[in-house]
Design an enzyme around this catalytic site. Structure first.
Site, short mmCIF file in Angstrom:
data_model
loop_
_atom_site.label_atom_id
_atom_site.label_comp_id
_atom_site.label_asym_id
_atom_site.label_seq_id
_atom_site.Cartn_x
_atom_site.Cartn_y
_atom_site.Cartn_z
N CYS A 26 -2.36 -1.68 -10.42
CA CYS A 26 -0.83 -1.29 -10.41
C CYS A 26 -0.13 -3.19 -9.72
O CYS A 26 -1.10 -3.86 -9.32
CB CYS A 26 -0.64 -0.76 -9.35
SG CYS A 26 -0.90 -1.09 -7.12
N ASN B 6 -10.24 4.75 -4.33
CA ASN B 6 -8.89 4.70 -3.27
C ASN B 6 -9.17 5.43 -2.74
O ASN B 6 -9.66 7.68 -2.80
CB ASN B 6 -8.16 5.74 -4.82
CG ASN B 6 -7.98 6.87 -4.86
OD1 ASN B 6 -9.51 7.00 -5.18
ND2 ASN B 6 -6.95 8.00 -5.31
N VAL B 7 -8.94 5.62 -1.14
CA VAL B 7 -8.74 5.85 -0.32
C VAL B 7 -7.75 7.03 0.70
O VAL B 7 -6.70 6.14 1.13
CB VAL B 7 -9.36 5.69 1.30
CG1 VAL B 7 -9.74 6.44 2.14
CG2 VAL B 7 -10.58 5.53 0.52
N GLU B 8 -7.33 8.03 0.84
CA GLU B 8 -5.85 8.58 1.31
C GLU B 8 -5.80 9.32 1.89
O GLU B 8 -7.00 10.14 2.68
CB GLU B 8 -5.36 9.33 -0.25
CG GLU B 8 -4.94 8.98 -1.77
CD GLU B 8 -4.71 9.75 -3.21
OE1 GLU B 8 -4.86 9.07 -3.86
OE2 GLU B 8 -5.19 10.59 -2.75
N GLU C 293 -8.51 -1.01 -5.88
CA GLU C 293 -8.86 -2.58 -6.10
C GLU C 293 -8.83 -3.40 -4.79
O GLU C 293 -9.44 -4.64 -4.16
CB GLU C 293 -7.57 -3.10 -7.04
CG GLU C 293 -7.32 -1.80 -8.26
CD GLU C 293 -6.36 -1.61 -8.86
OE1 GLU C 293 -6.12 -1.43 -9.75
OE2 GLU C 293 -6.13 -0.62 -7.37
N CYS D 295 -1.67 -4.08 -6.36
CA CYS D 295 -2.94 -4.69 -5.98
C CYS D 295 -2.62 -5.99 -6.49
O CYS D 295 -3.49 -7.29 -6.45
CB CYS D 295 -3.20 -3.91 -6.45
SG CYS D 295 -3.78 -2.75 -5.78
N HIS E 52 -5.53 1.59 -2.12
CA HIS E 52 -6.66 1.25 -3.48
C HIS E 52 -7.81 1.53 -3.80
O HIS E 52 -8.08 0.04 -2.99
CB HIS E 52 -5.10 0.32 -3.50
CG HIS E 52 -3.34 0.47 -3.74
ND1 HIS E 52 -2.43 0.42 -4.86
CD2 HIS E 52 -3.04 1.89 -2.79
CE1 HIS E 52 -1.84 0.52 -4.95
NE2 HIS E 52 -1.82 1.28 -3.55
#
Length: 293
Positions: free
Chosen positions: A103, A57-59, A72, A106, A70
């Site tokens: 989720c 994950n990259v925020e 995935e 995804c 996400h």
């Protein structure tokens, strides 16, 4: 920092089949960038030809959450960037010991792959004695997928496509844009691989950091909102191959898209880049579709 393993490299890590995917989950989680949630999610996927791919994950602080990539999504985009054709198994975890289903966002995103119903997902909860693979079909039995809208022979995600785009400005484009170092050539090449069968508004991005070119393309979802923008896709390439470089080190970004279309990436890309790479030179080049296909 490694996001792609050949079958022999995976075997050296102890991954010789689907049940071994958890052996790489700690490495995946360690590569996540989660400054907002602080929850580092890792995904490990197996392809039909035996390669193993990682996703994280990259925020992005100070931006709306919908820009988040996400784990995935990262994984499948990583497959697409490396011309992989089929994902067969995936293991996702935020703890390293408990593995759960993707989720809903995804699960919907994954429907764009032709074999989506057959993709096997590891469900592992040691305290409950659960350790099994479940098909995506069993997790999303009444799916809304490409077959609800597109013709049966349509090219889907991870399948070969050429959008037959050329730049509107007749500047010279290299004969092999995949190998050149010009951002406009690489962005056009990315746009030609863009998966946008619903809006028919393909786009691609190329960015430069430290002299290296990274690229990505818009990946659309039949449900619209789970779609992944071209800047985010290019950042998957950047995170996977950039050796830990920071986003604010990016110096140049080129977006290629068609002009006056129903779905444009320019405005959101500009807002996004103003926050994560405020010093970069951002350019938009327009293209049009030829009658090649």
């Amino acid at each position: 920092m490694k996001f792609v393993y050949t079958p022999s490299e995976a075997a050296e890590e102890g991954v010789r089949g689907p049940s071994d995917l958890p052996k790489l989950i700690d490495k995946a989680m360690s590569l996540a960038r989660a400054p907002v949630s602080t929850f580092k999610v890792g995904a490990v996927g197996l392809t039909s030809s035996g390669e193993v791919f990682l996703g994280v994950n990259v925020e992005f602080p100070n931006l709306p959450l919908h820009h988040t990539i996400h784990a995935e999504q990262f994984l499948v985009t990583n497959l697409a960037l490396n011309s992989m054709k089929k994902l067969t198994h995936i293991a996702v975890s935020v703890t390293g010991t408990i593995f759960g289903a993707p989720c809903g966002h995804c699960r919907q995103f994954y429907q764009e792959m032709r074999n989506a119903p057959e993709i096997e997902i590891l469900i592992k909860r040691p305290k409950d004695g659960i350790d099994e693979f479940m098909s995506l079909k069993s997790l999303m039995p009444e799916r809304f997928g490409p077959d609800s809208i597109l013709p049966e022979d349509a090219s889907l995600l991870l399948e070969q496509r050429d959008n037959s785009l050329v730049l509107s400005d007749p500047e010279e484009i290299c004969s092999d844009p995949e190998d050149c170092s010009h951002t406009k050539c690489r962005a056009l090449a990315a746009a030609n691989k863009s998966y946008a069968p619903y809006s028919k508004c393909p786009s691609g991005v190329a960015l430069i950091c430290g002299g290296e070119v990274y690229k990505g393309w818009y990946i659309e979802s039949v449900a619209y909102n789970p779609s992944l923008g071209p800047v985010e896709a290019a950042l998957v390439d950047f995170v996977a191959r950039g050796g830990g470089k920071e986003f604010n080190e990016i110096t140049e970004v080129v977006l290629v898209e068609m002009k006056d279309v129903k779905v444009s990436q320019e405005a959101t890309a500009r807002t996004f880049l103003d926050k994560i790479a405020p010093k970069c030179d951002f350019k938009v080049l327009h293209c049009y579709k030829t009658n090649k296909n």
